[in-house]
Write a protein that holds these residues in place. Sequence first.
Motif, PDB file in Angstrom:
ATOM      1  N   ALA A   1      26.085  53.060  25.889  1.00 31.81           N
ATOM      2  CA  ALA A   1      26.477  51.873  25.123  1.00 31.81           C
ATOM      3  C   ALA A   1      27.992  51.827  24.943  1.00 31.81           C
ATOM      4  CB  ALA A   1      25.798  51.896  23.756  1.00 31.81           C
ATOM      5  N   PRO A   2      28.618  50.709  25.299  1.00 32.86           N
ATOM      6  CA  PRO A   2      30.055  50.575  24.992  1.00 32.86           C
ATOM      7  C   PRO A   2      30.286  50.598  23.477  1.00 32.86           C
ATOM      8  CG  PRO A   2      29.334  48.844  26.512  1.00 32.86           C
ATOM      9  CD  PRO A   2      28.095  49.519  25.993  1.00 32.86           C
ATOM     10  N   GLU A   3      31.436  51.063  23.080  1.00 29.53           N
ATOM     11  CA  GLU A   3      31.774  51.102  21.653  1.00 29.53           C
ATOM     12  C   GLU A   3      31.734  49.700  21.041  1.00 29.53           C
ATOM     13  OE1 GLU A   3      31.680  52.279  18.700  1.00 29.53           O
ATOM     14  OE2 GLU A   3      33.087  53.930  19.083  1.00 29.53           O
ATOM     15  N   ILE A   4      31.300  49.636  19.802  1.00 35.17           N
ATOM     16  CA  ILE A   4      31.362  48.398  19.017  1.00 35.17           C
ATOM     17  C   ILE A   4      32.143  48.745  17.757  1.00 35.17           C
ATOM     18  CG2 ILE A   4      30.068  46.639  17.759  1.00 35.17           C
ATOM     19  CD1 ILE A   4      27.695  47.184  19.664  1.00 35.17           C
ATOM     20  N   ALA A   5      33.400  48.371  17.735  1.00 34.31           N
ATOM     21  CA  ALA A   5      34.248  48.666  16.578  1.00 34.31           C
ATOM     22  C   ALA A   5      34.636  47.356  15.917  1.00 34.31           C
ATOM     23  CB  ALA A   5      35.491  49.432  17.013  1.00 34.31           C
TER      24      ALA A   5
ATOM     25  N   LEU B   1      30.643  51.710  15.484  1.00 42.18           N
ATOM     26  CA  LEU B   1      29.193  51.928  15.416  1.00 42.18           C
ATOM     27  C   LEU B   1      28.757  53.191  16.151  1.00 42.18           C
ATOM     28  CD1 LEU B   1      27.462  48.422  15.582  1.00 42.18           C
ATOM     29  CD2 LEU B   1      28.042  49.839  13.609  1.00 42.18           C
TER      30      LEU B   1
ATOM     31  N   VAL C   1      27.626  55.668  13.916  1.00 42.37           N
ATOM     32  CA  VAL C   1      26.284  55.451  13.358  1.00 42.37           C
ATOM     33  C   VAL C   1      25.230  55.880  14.368  1.00 42.37           C
ATOM     34  CG1 VAL C   1      24.687  53.715  12.450  1.00 42.37           C
ATOM     35  CG2 VAL C   1      27.140  53.527  11.957  1.00 42.37           C
ATOM     36  N   TRP C   2      25.383  55.412  15.642  1.00 41.57           N
ATOM     37  CA  TRP C   2      24.321  55.729  16.612  1.00 41.57           C
ATOM     38  C   TRP C   2      24.387  57.180  17.093  1.00 41.57           C
ATOM     39  CZ3 TRP C   2      26.903  51.200  19.319  1.00 41.57           C
ATOM     40  CH2 TRP C   2      27.834  51.607  20.286  1.00 41.57           C
TER      41      TRP C   2
ATOM     42  N   THR D   1      19.092  55.833  15.521  1.00 38.87           N
ATOM     43  CA  THR D   1      18.847  54.668  16.365  1.00 38.87           C
ATOM     44  C   THR D   1      19.407  53.441  15.650  1.00 38.87           C
ATOM     45  OG1 THR D   1      16.861  55.657  17.292  1.00 38.87           O
ATOM     46  CG2 THR D   1      17.036  53.267  17.441  1.00 38.87           C
ATOM     47  N   THR D   2      20.084  52.570  16.393  1.00 38.66           N
ATOM     48  CA  THR D   2      20.810  51.459  15.767  1.00 38.66           C
ATOM     49  C   THR D   2      20.462  50.134  16.448  1.00 38.66           C
ATOM     50  OG1 THR D   2      22.640  52.975  15.271  1.00 38.66           O
ATOM     51  CG2 THR D   2      23.122  50.621  15.151  1.00 38.66           C
ATOM     52  N   VAL D   3      20.046  49.173  15.651  1.00 41.60           N
ATOM     53  CA  VAL D   3      19.764  47.824  16.139  1.00 41.60           C
ATOM     54  C   VAL D   3      21.012  46.975  15.896  1.00 41.60           C
ATOM     55  CG1 VAL D   3      18.281  45.791  15.929  1.00 41.60           C
ATOM     56  CG2 VAL D   3      17.322  48.090  15.568  1.00 41.60           C
ATOM     57  N   VAL D   4      21.487  46.312  16.946  1.00 39.59           N
ATOM     58  CA  VAL D   4      22.711  45.512  16.848  1.00 39.59           C
ATOM     59  C   VAL D   4      22.397  44.085  17.267  1.00 39.59           C
ATOM     60  CG1 VAL D   4      25.108  45.267  17.571  1.00 39.59           C
ATOM     61  CG2 VAL D   4      24.073  47.549  17.453  1.00 39.59           C
ATOM     62  N   GLU D   5      22.559  43.168  16.331  1.00 40.47           N
ATOM     63  CA  GLU D   5      22.371  41.744  16.618  1.00 40.47           C
ATOM     64  C   GLU D   5      23.742  41.081  16.652  1.00 40.47           C
ATOM     65  OE1 GLU D   5      20.006  39.777  13.679  1.00 40.47           O
ATOM     66  OE2 GLU D   5      20.360  37.781  14.506  1.00 40.47           O
ATOM     67  N   PHE D   6      23.999  40.313  17.693  1.00 40.09           N
ATOM     68  CA  PHE D   6      25.251  39.550  17.791  1.00 40.09           C
ATOM     69  C   PHE D   6      24.964  38.098  17.405  1.00 40.09           C
ATOM     70  CE2 PHE D   6      26.039  43.130  20.547  1.00 40.09           C
ATOM     71  CZ  PHE D   6      27.405  43.339  20.532  1.00 40.09           C
ATOM     72  N   GLY D   7      25.849  37.486  16.624  1.00 33.09           N
ATOM     73  CA  GLY D   7      25.586  36.097  16.280  1.00 33.09           C
ATOM     74  C   GLY D   7      26.675  35.463  15.436  1.00 33.09           C
TER      75      GLY D   7
END
Lengths: 148, 67
Positions: free
Chosen positions: B35-39, B50, B53-54, B58-64
């Motif tokens: 997974a690419p970093e999500i900062a 994130l 966190v992961w 386990t991490t659920v990531v919703e984009f919106g």
Amino acid sequence: MAWYFVYTREAHPGEHVTHHTSFETKLDNARLLRDEIGIRRPILVDDLEGTAHRAYGLLPNMTWVIGRGGRILYRADWTSAANVEAFLDRYEEGRRRRPPGGVVSSYVSEQIEFRDVDREAFYDRLRRNGPRSYDEFKHAERLWAERD
Amino acid sequence: MSAYNYETFDGYVASGDEQREFAAWPDLLHAGDAAPEIAGTVLDGDQLALSSVWQRRTTVVEFGSFT
């Protein structure tokens, strides 16, 4: 299990919920989203250039599940809470299952799913962003029709 | 302002960017990939990556956005 909502660019900006011209605008919109829409998941605001959003493909309503350690477990180009939860149940069950004398191996699958579309409710959300948001979407529908 | 933060949705569609982005997505990342970093910035202004966190859960990531 952790759940995060990553706030991206505004998909359908309007007079009330504007496109982002500064990071402060984006942060203010994210706070408005929390307060008016009532998102309970922690909100993480992407940078103004959309660095994280770009890394995951720029679609407007994606959900991804990242496993402990950083491996992608699930991706969907549309968010369905029921679908995500069903996947998580299957995944956790698969990880726990150890048949006597046997082994468990993982595999990757991909499916087409269906979702209900409540067009009027969506139009109401566009109007909430501002009247021009609705008008621009109706214009986009005509552009899509011309492509078909 | 970059095209990323487009001002009008119909302009974004007319530019072809929307069509190109949807067409590219199937060939992007897949299950099993790193997974690419999500900062980003949380609403109180703190920074969070994130991956921190992961690494633990386990991490659920919703984009919106609003719509």
